[in-house]
Design an enzyme around this catalytic site. Structure first.
Site, PDB file in Angstrom:
ATOM      1  N   ARG A 162      28.308   1.143 -13.993  1.00  0.00           N
ATOM      2  CA  ARG A 162      29.325   2.015 -13.348  1.00  0.00           C
ATOM      3  C   ARG A 162      30.729   1.807 -13.934  1.00  0.00           C
ATOM      4  O   ARG A 162      31.728   1.820 -13.208  1.00  0.00           O
ATOM      5  CB  ARG A 162      29.375   1.767 -11.832  1.00  0.00           C
ATOM      6  CG  ARG A 162      28.101   2.064 -11.114  1.00  0.00           C
ATOM      7  CD  ARG A 162      27.693   3.542 -11.214  1.00  0.00           C
ATOM      8  NE  ARG A 162      26.540   3.777 -10.383  1.00  0.00           N
ATOM      9  CZ  ARG A 162      25.283   3.560 -10.796  1.00  0.00           C
ATOM     10  NH1 ARG A 162      25.029   3.159 -12.030  1.00  0.00           N
ATOM     11  NH2 ARG A 162      24.264   3.778  -9.983  1.00  0.00           N
ATOM     12  N   SER A 235      27.788   6.501  -3.221  1.00  0.00           N
ATOM     13  CA  SER A 235      28.038   5.063  -3.006  1.00  0.00           C
ATOM     14  C   SER A 235      29.527   4.775  -3.120  1.00  0.00           C
ATOM     15  O   SER A 235      30.137   5.092  -4.140  1.00  0.00           O
ATOM     16  CB  SER A 235      27.308   4.233  -4.063  1.00  0.00           C
ATOM     17  OG  SER A 235      25.943   4.539  -4.036  1.00  0.00           O
ATOM     18  N   GLU A 331      33.568   1.730  -6.044  1.00  0.00           N
ATOM     19  CA  GLU A 331      33.047   2.579  -7.132  1.00  0.00           C
ATOM     20  C   GLU A 331      33.844   3.884  -7.231  1.00  0.00           C
ATOM     21  O   GLU A 331      34.106   4.406  -8.311  1.00  0.00           O
ATOM     22  CB  GLU A 331      31.564   2.882  -6.862  1.00  0.00           C
ATOM     23  CG  GLU A 331      30.919   3.713  -7.954  1.00  0.00           C
ATOM     24  CD  GLU A 331      29.434   3.959  -7.698  1.00  0.00           C
ATOM     25  OE1 GLU A 331      28.706   3.011  -7.377  1.00  0.00           O
ATOM     26  OE2 GLU A 331      29.019   5.114  -7.842  1.00  0.00           O
TER      27      GLU A 331
HETATM   28  C1  LIG Z   1      25.966  12.591  -2.665  1.00  0.00           C
HETATM   29  C2  LIG Z   1      26.413  11.875  -3.929  1.00  0.00           C
HETATM   30  C3  LIG Z   1      25.497  11.131  -4.642  1.00  0.00           C
HETATM   31  C4  LIG Z   1      25.898  10.460  -5.822  1.00  0.00           C
HETATM   32  N1  LIG Z   1      24.959   9.735  -6.506  1.00  0.00           N
HETATM   33  C5  LIG Z   1      25.321   9.089  -7.639  1.00  0.00           C
HETATM   34  C6  LIG Z   1      24.341   8.342  -8.385  1.00  0.00           C
HETATM   35  O1  LIG Z   1      23.172   8.301  -8.043  1.00  0.00           O
HETATM   36  N2  LIG Z   1      24.754   7.708  -9.504  1.00  0.00           N
HETATM   37  C7  LIG Z   1      26.060   7.749  -9.946  1.00  0.00           C
HETATM   38  O2  LIG Z   1      26.358   7.147 -10.975  1.00  0.00           O
HETATM   39  N3  LIG Z   1      26.992   8.460  -9.267  1.00  0.00           N
HETATM   40  C8  LIG Z   1      26.667   9.125  -8.129  1.00  0.00           C
HETATM   41  N4  LIG Z   1      27.597   9.838  -7.427  1.00  0.00           N
HETATM   42  C9  LIG Z   1      28.992   9.838  -7.885  1.00  0.00           C
HETATM   43  C10 LIG Z   1      29.366  11.079  -8.749  1.00  0.00           C
HETATM   44  O3  LIG Z   1      28.490  12.130  -8.524  1.00  0.00           O
HETATM   45  C11 LIG Z   1      29.390  10.745 -10.252  1.00  0.00           C
HETATM   46  O4  LIG Z   1      30.267   9.680 -10.502  1.00  0.00           O
HETATM   47  C12 LIG Z   1      29.810  11.961 -11.082  1.00  0.00           C
HETATM   48  O5  LIG Z   1      29.648  11.667 -12.441  1.00  0.00           O
HETATM   49  C13 LIG Z   1      31.253  12.366 -10.816  1.00  0.00           C
HETATM   50  O6  LIG Z   1      31.471  13.603 -11.488  1.00  0.00           O
HETATM   51  P1  LIG Z   1      32.652  14.563 -11.085  1.00  0.00           P
HETATM   52  O7  LIG Z   1      32.702  15.655 -12.102  1.00  0.00           O
HETATM   53  O8  LIG Z   1      32.529  14.993  -9.681  1.00  0.00           O
HETATM   54  O9  LIG Z   1      33.889  13.578 -11.294  1.00  0.00           O
HETATM   55  P2  LIG Z   1      35.286  13.594 -10.535  1.00  0.00           P
HETATM   56  O10 LIG Z   1      35.113  13.056  -9.161  1.00  0.00           O
HETATM   57  O11 LIG Z   1      35.952  14.905 -10.689  1.00  0.00           O
HETATM   58  O12 LIG Z   1      36.085  12.527 -11.405  1.00  0.00           O
HETATM   59  C14 LIG Z   1      35.686  11.167 -11.429  1.00  0.00           C
HETATM   60  C15 LIG Z   1      36.653  10.392 -12.346  1.00  0.00           C
HETATM   61  O13 LIG Z   1      36.494  10.850 -13.672  1.00  0.00           O
HETATM   62  C16 LIG Z   1      37.730  11.371 -14.196  1.00  0.00           C
HETATM   63  N5  LIG Z   1      37.374  12.536 -15.016  1.00  0.00           N
HETATM   64  C17 LIG Z   1      36.895  13.725 -14.595  1.00  0.00           C
HETATM   65  N6  LIG Z   1      36.626  14.520 -15.640  1.00  0.00           N
HETATM   66  C18 LIG Z   1      36.937  13.791 -16.747  1.00  0.00           C
HETATM   67  C19 LIG Z   1      36.884  14.058 -18.147  1.00  0.00           C
HETATM   68  N7  LIG Z   1      36.432  15.214 -18.619  1.00  0.00           N
HETATM   69  N8  LIG Z   1      37.297  13.091 -18.998  1.00  0.00           N
HETATM   70  C20 LIG Z   1      37.737  11.888 -18.531  1.00  0.00           C
HETATM   71  N9  LIG Z   1      37.831  11.594 -17.220  1.00  0.00           N
HETATM   72  C21 LIG Z   1      37.422  12.526 -16.340  1.00  0.00           C
HETATM   73  C22 LIG Z   1      38.560  11.732 -12.982  1.00  0.00           C
HETATM   74  O14 LIG Z   1      39.956  11.687 -13.254  1.00  0.00           O
HETATM   75  C23 LIG Z   1      38.136  10.637 -12.006  1.00  0.00           C
HETATM   76  O15 LIG Z   1      38.845   9.436 -12.254  1.00  0.00           O
HETATM   77  C24 LIG Z   1      27.247  10.522  -6.262  1.00  0.00           C
HETATM   78  C25 LIG Z   1      28.171  11.305  -5.528  1.00  0.00           C
HETATM   79  C26 LIG Z   1      27.758  11.970  -4.368  1.00  0.00           C
HETATM   80  C27 LIG Z   1      28.742  12.813  -3.613  1.00  0.00           C
END
Ligand SMILES: Cc1cc2nc3c(=O)[nH]c(=O)nc-3n(C[C@H](O)[C@H](O)[C@H](O)COP(=O)(O)OP(=O)(O)OC[C@H]3O[C@@H](n4cnc5c(N)ncnc54)[C@H](O)[C@@H]3O)c2cc1C
Length: 335
Positions: A162, A235, A331
């Site tokens: 992570r 998480s 996380e």
């Molecule tokens: C119900 C649920 C279940 C989940 N299960 C998992 C799981 O099983 N495993 C897991 O690893 N995660 C899990 N997650 C967490 C999440 O889905 C992941 O971390 C996902 O990759 C986040 O993507 P996002 O586009 O929503 O990121 P965002 O929330 O929009 O951004 C996350 C971070 O990345 C940065 N960011 C966004 N885009 C970019 C880019 N293009 N370049 C650089 N930085 C950037 C943002 O500034 C922020 O700091 C879960 C979340 C939820 C709600």
């Protein structure tokens, strides 16, 4: 490019926290992003994907840049592997669907993780025995410090559990990601007990990548709250890694502590077990709380403030430290 002032981010974060961004810019091409050179000097900036790993604790006093870069294509193929390139704004689930429809294996265990492709390397997403790094080839990165473009390979990304270089340096923006995927159903990973149990229940002996994706999705739907119904970011804490001495100490007080051996020295303990054992599972504090069946997930039942959820996370950390002498690490990205 779409620009808005005092823009509500409620529909742009899976916690459904109602905060405003001073400015919001939607970027639809790489050129538009590079064109921002100079315009945003000295401005506080946040790059946003699907908002599923973020907790906004207050209004954002700066510019939120929403990277809406679309496009997926298969770049190189031989009989064993294909290289698939996807732009940062592609939804991760749509990307998985593309891979399944093209019989490209390697990401099926990561089905139903919310968010966008561009954020997947940020915390090296992982689930059911697979991490993004296992299939990662490279990504195109825009450095917002000096406005340079560079390709990052596996080594440059410094992937860990992570974690990655992108979580440490927020000026590195991922524009697109290339993954190396298998052209067939070989080497399917069913190492997680839950997957095997579910396959057995469905009488599937030789699963395809589509079977694995379906099984993983159905386990996840059963176990995790859907952010469309209850605001959450999955998480909230990482699973702590402890040495043998610490594990022995906990085992002395709690005989049934579950642990996963990483190497000769270190073990992973499920943070969910720690929180449940501390008696916190299902605790509700008005509009927010700890989920009733998944204690690792903090939830907004509707109308909660991000600051209150953040304070709850600090209290949980304090309690876990007091009982188990373990520092839980967050996380979710706290903004
Ligand atoms: C119900 C649920 C279940 C989940 N299960 C998992 C799981 O099983 N495993 C897991 O690893 N995660 C899990 N997650 C967490 C999440 O889905 C992941 O971390 C996902 O990759 C986040 O993507 P996002 O586009 O929503 O990121 P965002 O929330 O929009 O951004 C996350 C971070 O990345 C940065 N960011 C966004 N885009 C970019 C880019 N293009 N370049 C650089 N930085 C950037 C943002 O500034 C922020 O700091 C879960 C979340 C939820 C709600």
């Amino acid at each position: 490019m779409i620009k808005k002032k005092n823009f509500s981010l409620k529909n742009y974060n899976s916690f459904n926290i109602d905060v405003n961004a001073k400015e919001f810019i939607e970027i639809n091409s790489k050129e538009e992003l590079i064109g921002l050179n100079g315009l945003l000097k000295n401005e506080k900036i946040l790059f946003l994907g699907g908002g599923s790993n973020i907790l906004f604790t207050k209004d954002y006093d700066g510019t939120v840049i929403y990277l809406n870069l679309k496009g997926i294509n298969i770049e190189k193929e031989n009989s064993d592997f294909s290289v698939v390139k996807a732009n940062a704004g592609e939804n991760w689930s749509n990307f998985i669907e593309f891979c399944l429809n093209n019989n490209l294996g390697g990401v099926e265990n990561l089905s139903l993780i919310p968010g966008n492709v561009g954020s997947a390397p940020v915390q090296n997403i992982g689930a059911y025995g697979v991490e993004l790094k296992d299939v990662f080839l490279s990504c195109e990165v825009f450095n917002f410090d000096d406005f340079s473009l560079k390709n990052f390979d596996l080594f440059d990304c410094e992937f860990e559990y992570r974690n990655s270089v992108f979580k440490k340096n927020k000026n590195l923006i991922i524009l697109s990601v290339k993954l190396k995927l298998k052209n067939n159903n070989h080497d399917i990973n069913t190492s997680y007990g839950d997957i095997n149990d579910e396959l057995k229940k469905s009488n599937i002996d030789n699963p395809t990548i589509k079977d694995i994706s379906r099984v993983v999705s159905s386990i996840r739907r059963r176990k995790l709250p859907d952010p469309k119904q209850i605001g959450n970011a999955g998480s909230f804490f990482k699973n702590p890694i402890v040495n043998k001495e610490k594990l022995n100490w906990i085992e002395k007080h709690h005989k049934n502590v579950p642990s996963y051996k990483l190497d000769e020295k270190y073990y992973k303990i499920p943070a969910a077990w720690l929180i449940e054992t501390a008696g916190l599972k299902g605790k509700k504090f008005g509009k927010f709380g700890i989920h009733k069946s998944q204690p690792l997930v903090l939830v907004n039942y509707g109308g909660a403030k991000g600051g209150d959820i953040y304070k709850l996370s600090l209290s949980i950390k304090e309690i876990i430290k007091k009982i188990f002498k373990i520092e839980l690490e967050t996380e979710v990205n706290i903004i």
